[in-house]
Structure formats: structure tokens, C-alpha cells
Scaffold this motif. Structure first.
Motif, PDB file in Angstrom:
ATOM      1  N   TYR A   4       0.841  -1.192   0.000  1.00 12.17           N
ATOM      2  CA  TYR A   4       0.000   0.000   0.000  1.00 12.17           C
ATOM      3  C   TYR A   4       0.877   1.245   0.000  1.00 12.17           C
ATOM      4  CZ  TYR A   4      -3.950  -2.977   1.227  1.00 12.17           C
ATOM      5  OH  TYR A   4      -4.918  -3.936   1.223  1.00 12.17           O
ATOM      6  N   ASN A  54     -11.510  -2.143   1.325  1.00 14.73           N
ATOM      7  CA  ASN A  54     -10.336  -2.624   2.057  1.00 14.73           C
ATOM      8  C   ASN A  54     -10.331  -4.148   2.169  1.00 14.73           C
ATOM      9  OD1 ASN A  54      -9.084  -0.139   2.446  1.00 14.73           O
ATOM     10  ND2 ASN A  54     -10.234   0.276   4.308  1.00 14.73           N
ATOM     11  N   THR A  69      -3.494   4.546  -2.617  1.00 11.33           N
ATOM     12  CA  THR A  69      -4.721   5.107  -2.052  1.00 11.33           C
ATOM     13  C   THR A  69      -4.574   6.621  -2.134  1.00 11.33           C
ATOM     14  OG1 THR A  69      -3.791   4.938   0.181  1.00 11.33           O
ATOM     15  CG2 THR A  69      -5.191   3.120  -0.557  1.00 11.33           C
TER      16      THR A  69
END
Length: 139
Positions: A4, A54, A69
Motif C-alpha cells: 500500500y 479494504n 490510495t
């Protein structure tokens, strides 16, 4: 396991893509409205899909993928249809939340992101294509 990368704004996204977008690197980009100090987005649609998205990242995304993100800013910045670069190509966002596969045709937006079956198909399509492309670990 996917990696991420939180991104703040258009410039940071462009810089991250210059560094990470390589051949055979699978990148998902999730756009959402800015969050306050309590972690709550001003965008009610973003709040409504956050848990589902998520969970889908954890359960369905390719293990070697990179997930950006992207915070598109506050409500005023998002509503600016003239100067908001997220609304122009190559992103061409019409609404948030939006999830795209970089350099792919897959895109889900708004209420579509509440549907687990659509999210599964979204990620399965990228996995199927990446299996033939030999997706590498994105760094």
C-alpha cells in the motif's frame, strides 16, 4: 502480499507513477475524499464503501500488486470541475470513490464499490491478464 502507498494529491500521484509504473507491474489506484483528524472522509460515498474496498484489497488483489490510495482533497477542491486535474485524462474521474487498474480498462466507481461480486471480478480480470504478462513485484 500487496503493498500500500498512501498518496496526497495529483502531483504526488504523478511522481509515484513515474517511479513505480514499470512493465508488468500491477498498480491499482483508489481515489477517495480527504479524511479529517478522526479518519472520516467528507465524502459519504467514500465512507460507505471503505470497509468493502479494504476487504477486497486484502482478499482479491494480486499478491505482487501495488495499491495507491489517493486523497483527492477536500470537498471544494473535488467539486472544482475546471482546475481539478483528477477529472482530466488519464484519470478522467467523474465521481469518488473510484478504483482503477493503471494502464488497464478496469474501473469501478461509486455504488459499484459496495458490491463484493463486482470487486471480485475487477481483481480477477487483472489477475487473469497478469498471469499471461508475468506480473512482477512492484517496488
Amino acid at each position: 502480499m500487496p503493498q500500500y502507498m498512501p498518496i496526497q494529491g495529483y502531483k504526488q500521484l504523478e511522481d509515484a507513477l513515474k517511479v513505480h509504473a514499470k512493465p508488468n507491474c500491477l498498480i491499482y489506484i483508489y481515489f477517495f475524499g480527504e479524511k479529517d483528524s478522526n479518519g472520516q472522509s467528507w465524502c459519504p460515498d467514500c465512507v460507505a464503501v471503505e470497509e468493502t474496498v479494504n476487504t477486497a484489497f486484502r482478499e482479491y488483489s494480486h499478491q505482487n500488486s501495488l495499491i495507491f490510495t489517493v486523497d483527492v482533497g477536500n470537498r471544494l477542491a473535488w467539486k472544482d470541475t475546471v482546475d481539478n486535474k483528477f477529472r482530466q485524462p488519464p484519470y478522467s474521474l467523474v465521481e469518488i470513490p473510484t478504483l482503477i487498474r493503471w494502464q488497464g480498462a478496469e474501473r469501478l466507481a461509486g455504488a459499484q464499490l459496495k458490491k463484493d461480486d463486482l470487486l471480485r471480478l475487477f481483481f480477477d480480470e487483472a489477475k487473469t491478464q497478469s498471469a499471461t504478462d508475468k506480473t512482477v513485484l512492484c517496488q
